[in-house]
Motif scaffolding. Structure first.
Motif: not given
Length: 75
Positions: A49, A51-52
Motif C-alpha cells: 500500500h 502509505q507503507d
C-alpha cells in the motif's frame, strides 16, 4: 519461525543461516530499490500500500504517483 537467507561467510560456504523475525525491531527502516513493474503489480494486487513506504527522491515520487493513478484508473 524465520526466513532462510544465504549469508556468505569466508569460514562457511554453501550454508544457510536462520534469520529470526523475532529480532526485528518495530520502526526500523530498510532502504530498497524495486522495479517499477514489480511495484505496480504489488500495488494492483493490494499486497503493498502507498502509505507503507516513502520515496527517496523526486523522480521516484513522480513514478509512484503515476503508478498509483494507473491503479486507480483500472478499478
Amino acid at each position: 519461525m524465520g526466513m532462510v537467507f544465504n549469508i556468505p561467510q569466508t569460514s562457511r560456504t554453501n550454508r544457510a543461516e536462520q534469520v529470526s523475525w523475532l529480532d526485528w525491531k518495530p520502526g526500523s527502516q530498510v532502504c530498497i530499490s524495486i522495479d517499477a513493474d514489480c511495484l505496480a503489480r504489488l500495488m494492483a494486487k493490494k499486497q503493498l500500500h502507498i502509505q507503507d513506504f516513502s520515496c527517496a527522491d523526486e523522480a521516484s515520487k513522480q513514478i509512484v504517483r503515476g503508478l498509483l493513478l494507473d491503479c486507480l484508473r483500472v478499478r
